[in-house]
Design a protein around this motif. Structure first.
Motif, PDB file in Angstrom:
ATOM      1  N   THR A 113      -9.945  -4.525   0.098  1.00 32.37           N
ATOM      2  CA  THR A 113      -8.526  -4.634  -0.256  1.00 32.37           C
ATOM      3  C   THR A 113      -7.795  -3.319  -0.017  1.00 32.37           C
ATOM      4  O   THR A 113      -6.694  -3.293   0.548  1.00 32.37           O
ATOM      5  CB  THR A 113      -8.372  -5.042  -1.732  1.00 32.37           C
ATOM      6  N   ILE A 114      -8.409  -2.225  -0.432  1.00 38.16           N
ATOM      7  CA  ILE A 114      -7.788  -0.913  -0.265  1.00 38.16           C
ATOM      8  C   ILE A 114      -7.766  -0.520   1.211  1.00 38.16           C
ATOM      9  O   ILE A 114      -6.752  -0.010   1.708  1.00 38.16           O
ATOM     10  CB  ILE A 114      -8.526   0.146  -1.106  1.00 38.16           C
ATOM     11  N   VAL A 115      -8.849  -0.770   1.920  1.00 40.56           N
ATOM     12  CA  VAL A 115      -8.897  -0.453   3.351  1.00 40.56           C
ATOM     13  C   VAL A 115      -7.827  -1.227   4.113  1.00 40.56           C
ATOM     14  O   VAL A 115      -7.135  -0.677   4.985  1.00 40.56           O
ATOM     15  CB  VAL A 115     -10.297  -0.769   3.919  1.00 40.56           C
ATOM     16  N   ASP A 116      -7.644  -2.492   3.776  1.00 40.03           N
ATOM     17  CA  ASP A 116      -6.707  -3.347   4.516  1.00 40.03           C
ATOM     18  C   ASP A 116      -5.246  -3.075   4.173  1.00 40.03           C
ATOM     19  O   ASP A 116      -4.379  -3.182   5.049  1.00 40.03           O
ATOM     20  CB  ASP A 116      -7.011  -4.820   4.240  1.00 40.03           C
ATOM     21  N   HIS A 117      -4.973  -2.729   2.929  1.00 44.66           N
ATOM     22  CA  HIS A 117      -3.571  -2.686   2.488  1.00 44.66           C
ATOM     23  C   HIS A 117      -3.084  -1.318   2.010  1.00 44.66           C
ATOM     24  O   HIS A 117      -1.865  -1.098   1.951  1.00 44.66           O
ATOM     25  CB  HIS A 117      -3.358  -3.701   1.361  1.00 44.66           C
ATOM     26  N   TYR A 118      -3.998  -0.412   1.670  1.00 44.78           N
ATOM     27  CA  TYR A 118      -3.577   0.860   1.083  1.00 44.78           C
ATOM     28  C   TYR A 118      -4.198   2.078   1.772  1.00 44.78           C
ATOM     29  O   TYR A 118      -4.056   3.191   1.276  1.00 44.78           O
ATOM     30  CB  TYR A 118      -3.935   0.895  -0.411  1.00 44.78           C
ATOM     31  N   ASP A 119      -4.851   1.871   2.889  1.00 43.76           N
ATOM     32  CA  ASP A 119      -5.497   2.995   3.574  1.00 43.76           C
ATOM     33  C   ASP A 119      -4.454   4.031   3.994  1.00 43.76           C
ATOM     34  O   ASP A 119      -3.442   3.687   4.626  1.00 43.76           O
ATOM     35  CB  ASP A 119      -6.262   2.502   4.794  1.00 43.76           C
ATOM     36  N   LEU A 120      -4.720   5.270   3.671  1.00 48.17           N
ATOM     37  CA  LEU A 120      -3.764   6.349   3.919  1.00 48.17           C
ATOM     38  C   LEU A 120      -3.421   6.487   5.394  1.00 48.17           C
ATOM     39  O   LEU A 120      -2.238   6.492   5.777  1.00 48.17           O
ATOM     40  CB  LEU A 120      -4.329   7.668   3.382  1.00 48.17           C
ATOM     41  N   HIS A 121      -4.429   6.615   6.233  1.00 44.65           N
ATOM     42  CA  HIS A 121      -4.198   6.981   7.634  1.00 44.65           C
ATOM     43  C   HIS A 121      -3.883   5.789   8.534  1.00 44.65           C
ATOM     44  O   HIS A 121      -3.131   5.932   9.495  1.00 44.65           O
ATOM     45  CB  HIS A 121      -5.416   7.745   8.170  1.00 44.65           C
ATOM     46  N   ARG A 122      -4.432   4.614   8.222  1.00 44.46           N
ATOM     47  CA  ARG A 122      -4.207   3.469   9.104  1.00 44.46           C
ATOM     48  C   ARG A 122      -3.020   2.610   8.687  1.00 44.46           C
ATOM     49  O   ARG A 122      -2.415   1.938   9.518  1.00 44.46           O
ATOM     50  CB  ARG A 122      -5.451   2.578   9.156  1.00 44.46           C
ATOM     51  N   GLN A 134       5.169   4.775   6.431  1.00 45.29           N
ATOM     52  CA  GLN A 134       6.123   5.772   5.931  1.00 45.29           C
ATOM     53  C   GLN A 134       6.830   6.476   7.097  1.00 45.29           C
ATOM     54  O   GLN A 134       8.055   6.633   7.091  1.00 45.29           O
ATOM     55  CB  GLN A 134       5.392   6.805   5.059  1.00 45.29           C
ATOM     56  N   LYS A 135       6.050   6.891   8.073  1.00 45.65           N
ATOM     57  CA  LYS A 135       6.624   7.606   9.219  1.00 45.65           C
ATOM     58  C   LYS A 135       7.549   6.696  10.033  1.00 45.65           C
ATOM     59  O   LYS A 135       8.584   7.157  10.540  1.00 45.65           O
ATOM     60  CB  LYS A 135       5.508   8.172  10.092  1.00 45.65           C
ATOM     61  N   ALA A 136       7.192   5.426  10.149  1.00 44.23           N
ATOM     62  CA  ALA A 136       8.067   4.495  10.862  1.00 44.23           C
ATOM     63  C   ALA A 136       9.402   4.332  10.152  1.00 44.23           C
ATOM     64  O   ALA A 136      10.456   4.268  10.790  1.00 44.23           O
ATOM     65  CB  ALA A 136       7.366   3.142  11.004  1.00 44.23           C
ATOM     66  N   LEU A 137       9.352   4.286   8.810  1.00 46.69           N
ATOM     67  CA  LEU A 137      10.583   4.175   8.025  1.00 46.69           C
ATOM     68  C   LEU A 137      11.462   5.408   8.221  1.00 46.69           C
ATOM     69  O   LEU A 137      12.668   5.304   8.488  1.00 46.69           O
ATOM     70  CB  LEU A 137      10.250   3.986   6.543  1.00 46.69           C
ATOM     71  N   HIS A 146       3.139   2.088  -0.255  1.00 48.87           N
ATOM     72  CA  HIS A 146       2.376   2.936  -1.179  1.00 48.87           C
ATOM     73  C   HIS A 146       2.101   4.295  -0.545  1.00 48.87           C
ATOM     74  O   HIS A 146       2.145   4.442   0.680  1.00 48.87           O
ATOM     75  CB  HIS A 146       1.064   2.260  -1.558  1.00 48.87           C
ATOM     76  N   GLU A 147       1.790   5.291  -1.385  1.00 50.39           N
ATOM     77  CA  GLU A 147       1.490   6.632  -0.865  1.00 50.39           C
ATOM     78  C   GLU A 147       0.194   6.652  -0.080  1.00 50.39           C
ATOM     79  O   GLU A 147      -0.001   7.480   0.805  1.00 50.39           O
ATOM     80  CB  GLU A 147       1.380   7.652  -2.009  1.00 50.39           C
ATOM     81  N   GLY A 148      -0.718   5.743  -0.406  1.00 53.91           N
ATOM     82  CA  GLY A 148      -1.941   5.629   0.363  1.00 53.91           C
ATOM     83  C   GLY A 148      -3.160   6.223  -0.303  1.00 53.91           C
ATOM     84  O   GLY A 148      -3.067   7.138  -1.129  1.00 53.91           O
ATOM     85  N   VAL A 149      -4.320   5.701   0.044  1.00 49.59           N
ATOM     86  CA  VAL A 149      -5.611   6.134  -0.482  1.00 49.59           C
ATOM     87  C   VAL A 149      -6.490   6.583   0.686  1.00 49.59           C
ATOM     88  O   VAL A 149      -6.613   5.870   1.687  1.00 49.59           O
ATOM     89  CB  VAL A 149      -6.309   4.983  -1.247  1.00 49.59           C
ATOM     90  N   ASP A 150      -7.084   7.744   0.551  1.00 48.81           N
ATOM     91  CA  ASP A 150      -7.980   8.257   1.590  1.00 48.81           C
ATOM     92  C   ASP A 150      -9.326   7.559   1.457  1.00 48.81           C
ATOM     93  O   ASP A 150     -10.221   8.018   0.748  1.00 48.81           O
ATOM     94  CB  ASP A 150      -8.138   9.773   1.445  1.00 48.81           C
ATOM     95  N   THR A 151      -9.467   6.434   2.146  1.00 50.82           N
ATOM     96  CA  THR A 151     -10.667   5.614   1.985  1.00 50.82           C
ATOM     97  C   THR A 151     -11.901   6.244   2.626  1.00 50.82           C
ATOM     98  O   THR A 151     -13.031   5.841   2.311  1.00 50.82           O
ATOM     99  CB  THR A 151     -10.455   4.210   2.575  1.00 50.82           C
TER     100      THR A 151
END
Length: 405
Positions: free
Chosen positions: A381-390, A396-399, A186-191
């Motif tokens: 849920t968002i912190v664990d699976h969709y957090d932008l920075h963590r 994305q960068k690893a890919l 996912h693009e990520g969420v700034d939690t």
């Protein structure tokens, strides 16, 4: 590690889904971005703009119009790629959105440059958005049109080295033969920015300011349209207002059409639904489009957040609402069910059952303390699976890094 690379992004609406990624990568890399003109800018990014050289011809066969439009976009992008090649600029990696045909000819110009293509949606006649809603039946010839519309996507799937989808359900829509090259990130969420705030307030009119202490039902969509269940929400609205006489309803969304067909009468879906509405709208506050900070505060004061969608692309706003500890009452459709487990981190209702929606909203407003843990679980849920920075940016960068070695 992505450092000192030449990276080329392609998206017609700069920066699109690549905003956070580009902002991170431009610090240590040379970043080019091909897009249609707009006012958005990111410091350090070399923006190259294009326009298709003509519109789709009116006498083009109806099935082929989306294909022709995609080819025109792909051609315009290809001409910029050719110019870069003539200038001796060869990227280490090309990252592009395939949805408008923009990556169509990238591998023909740079065959040895790895290509990562973002695939937002692959269309099906049944089992997803088309023919889902009896209130808006599909064109009898929609299957023929979609088969042709998918042809450009199929070509992009064949030519790309790796694919990218934001959710597993969107990935599952791609033909199985290509799913092996699809990555789900996912693009990520700034939690950090999107979190709960009991001190938030929103002025919904010159005479009324709502807060987290108020009873507030929220509904958000980019545009108020059937794909996001606006008609179902409006069917539920009289019951929500009647059963919760001290509640206010805040609606965010424009009057255009993001997905599906435009109304045949030329009116907006909002106007159509308001014309049918029988009841008092004095506690309904239709805000239109709002600034992002206002949008965040609306989520922060929400007592119950309604999110309905066809089986289609999942909205960022639902994840952002969960990050703000909203109690999301969502439709039991596949994109939502991928994220929300009923009674654990949100509530689910049948998309078409507006009475169940009224009941769920009313219960949330009547017994808010019973949903405290669900709200906390939503954010977790968002912190664990969709957090932008963590989570998302590192993946994305690893890919990208794996594709440049």
């Amino acid at each position: 590690m992505l450092k000192n690379k030449t990276l080329l992004f392609i998206h017609q609406n700069f920066p699109g889904q690549f905003k956070h990624l580009v902002r991170t990568l431009v610090r240590e890399n040379s970043v080019y971005f091909i897009s249609k003109p707009n006012a958005n800018r990111i410091p350090g990014v070399k923006l190259l703009t294009y326009k298709p050289h003509r519109q789709v011809k009116p006498d083009t066969h109806a099935y082929l119009r989306p294909v022709e439009d995609n080819v025109l976009h792909g051609q315009a992008v290809a001409r910029i790629l050719l110019q870069l090649k003539q200038q001796g600029i060869t990227p280490d990696l090309i990252i592009g959105h395939s949805g408008w045909g923009e990556t169509l000819f990238a591998k023909d110009i740079f065959p040895d440059v790895p290509l990562l293509s973002y695939f937002e949606f692959y269309f099906h006649t049944f089992g997803s958005d088309v023919n889902f809603d009896p209130a808006y039946p599909g064109d009898p010839e929609i299957a023929f049109k979609l088969r042709l519309r998918n042809q450009v996507t199929l070509s992009c799937l064949e030519s790309t080295d790796q694919g990218l989808a934001p959710t597993w359900w969107q990935q599952s829509q791609v033909p199985k033969v290509f799913q092996g090259k699809m990555n789900v990130v996912h693009e990520g969420v700034d939690t950090v920015h999107l979190c709960g705030d009991n001190t938030a307030t929103v002025a919904v009119s010159p005479d009324l300011t709502l807060s987290a202490a108020s009873k507030v039902v929220t509904y958000v969509a980019r545009n108020l349209e059937p794909y996001r269940g606006f008609h179902i929400f409006m069917q539920a609205l009289p019951g929500i207002l009647e059963q919760n006489p001290d509640a206010h309803v805040v609606v965010v969304g424009a009057e255009g059409v993001s997905y599906g067909a435009k109304p045949a009468d030329g009116k907006s879906y909002k106007d159509q639904e308001l014309a049918k509405f029988k009841g008092d709208l004095s506690r309904v506050h239709i805000m239109g489009r709002v600034e992002y900070d206002v949008f965040k505060k609306i989520l922060q004061i929400s007592s119950a957040h309604i999110y309905l969608t066809y089986p289609f692309v999942l909205s960022w706003s639902m994840l952002e609402a969960m990050s703000c500890q909203c109690l999301v009452i969502g439709s039991a459709t596949p994109p939502v069910e991928e994220v929300i487990q009923h009674g654990v981190n949100g509530m689910l209702v049948d998309f078409f059952d507006h009475n169940a929606l009224v009941k769920s909203v009313t219960d949330a407003l009547t017994h808010p303390d019973q949903y405290t843990e669900i709200r906390r679980a939503a954010r977790q849920t968002i912190v664990d699976h969709y957090d932008l920075h963590r989570v998302c940016l590192p993946r994305q960068k690893a890919l990208l890094s794996s594709m440049t070695h």
